[in-house]
Scaffold this motif. Structure first.
Motif, PDB file in Angstrom:
ATOM      1  N   VAL A 107       0.831  -1.205   0.000  1.00  0.00           N
ATOM      2  CA  VAL A 107       0.000   0.000   0.000  1.00  0.00           C
ATOM      3  C   VAL A 107       0.867   1.259   0.000  1.00  0.00           C
ATOM      4  O   VAL A 107       0.630   2.185  -0.784  1.00  0.00           O
ATOM      5  CB  VAL A 107      -0.970  -0.009   1.204  1.00  0.00           C
ATOM      6  CG1 VAL A 107      -1.661   1.332   1.376  1.00  0.00           C
ATOM      7  CG2 VAL A 107      -1.999  -1.117   1.041  1.00  0.00           C
ATOM      8  N   SER A 108       1.884   1.307   0.838  1.00  0.00           N
ATOM      9  CA  SER A 108       2.730   2.499   0.901  1.00  0.00           C
ATOM     10  C   SER A 108       3.540   2.673  -0.378  1.00  0.00           C
ATOM     11  O   SER A 108       3.724   3.797  -0.858  1.00  0.00           O
ATOM     12  CB  SER A 108       3.642   2.476   2.129  1.00  0.00           C
ATOM     13  OG  SER A 108       4.556   1.418   2.055  1.00  0.00           O
ATOM     14  N   THR A 109       4.010   1.578  -0.958  1.00  0.00           N
ATOM     15  CA  THR A 109       4.749   1.657  -2.212  1.00  0.00           C
ATOM     16  C   THR A 109       3.843   2.138  -3.338  1.00  0.00           C
ATOM     17  O   THR A 109       4.256   2.949  -4.180  1.00  0.00           O
ATOM     18  CB  THR A 109       5.382   0.296  -2.572  1.00  0.00           C
ATOM     19  OG1 THR A 109       6.212  -0.132  -1.495  1.00  0.00           O
ATOM     20  CG2 THR A 109       6.215   0.386  -3.842  1.00  0.00           C
ATOM     21  N   LEU A 110       2.602   1.667  -3.351  1.00  0.00           N
ATOM     22  CA  LEU A 110       1.645   2.126  -4.360  1.00  0.00           C
ATOM     23  C   LEU A 110       1.415   3.636  -4.250  1.00  0.00           C
ATOM     24  O   LEU A 110       1.368   4.338  -5.260  1.00  0.00           O
ATOM     25  CB  LEU A 110       0.302   1.400  -4.206  1.00  0.00           C
ATOM     26  CG  LEU A 110       0.119   0.138  -5.007  1.00  0.00           C
ATOM     27  CD1 LEU A 110      -1.158  -0.581  -4.585  1.00  0.00           C
ATOM     28  CD2 LEU A 110       0.082   0.431  -6.492  1.00  0.00           C
ATOM     29  N   GLU A 111       1.280   4.131  -3.027  1.00  0.00           N
ATOM     30  CA  GLU A 111       1.077   5.566  -2.820  1.00  0.00           C
ATOM     31  C   GLU A 111       2.279   6.358  -3.336  1.00  0.00           C
ATOM     32  O   GLU A 111       2.121   7.370  -4.021  1.00  0.00           O
ATOM     33  CB  GLU A 111       0.843   5.864  -1.345  1.00  0.00           C
ATOM     34  CG  GLU A 111      -0.491   5.381  -0.833  1.00  0.00           C
ATOM     35  CD  GLU A 111      -0.643   5.531   0.666  1.00  0.00           C
ATOM     36  OE1 GLU A 111       0.289   6.050   1.330  1.00  0.00           O
ATOM     37  OE2 GLU A 111      -1.695   5.122   1.181  1.00  0.00           O
ATOM     38  N   THR A 112       3.469   5.893  -3.028  1.00  0.00           N
ATOM     39  CA  THR A 112       4.690   6.563  -3.473  1.00  0.00           C
ATOM     40  C   THR A 112       4.795   6.564  -4.995  1.00  0.00           C
ATOM     41  O   THR A 112       5.073   7.601  -5.609  1.00  0.00           O
ATOM     42  CB  THR A 112       5.931   5.879  -2.867  1.00  0.00           C
ATOM     43  OG1 THR A 112       5.833   5.931  -1.445  1.00  0.00           O
ATOM     44  CG2 THR A 112       7.209   6.559  -3.328  1.00  0.00           C
TER      45      THR A 112
END
Length: 73
Positions: free
Chosen positions: A54-59
């Motif tokens: 999820v955090s990688t997708l946001e980045t």
């Protein structure tokens, strides 16, 4: 260069979205409960890996948007 980078972002975002959907499916459909202690978990679901996805997708979404802005300029 920006176009190649944009393609890279698109491919990586799609790959991560598939991984996220897979994790969510396991989380929602593969629950197991221990008969002795009643602890419940989902086979195939890793909350740490899910948060990382999820955090990688946001980045990547932010980076892709910045790249799109450069392409339009």
């Amino acid at each position: 260069r920006c176009t190649q980078q944009d393609q890279h972002y698109t491919q990586e975002i799609l790959r991560l979205q598939r991984s996220k959907e897979s994790q969510e499916h396991h989380r929602d459909h593969n629950q197991t409960t221990c008969p002795q202690c009643q602890h419940t978990w989902s086979r195939g679901y890793d909350p740490v890996q899910y948060q990382h996805i999820v955090s990688t997708l946001e980045t990547l979404a932010k980076q892709s948007q910045e790249n799109q802005t450069l392409l339009e300029a």
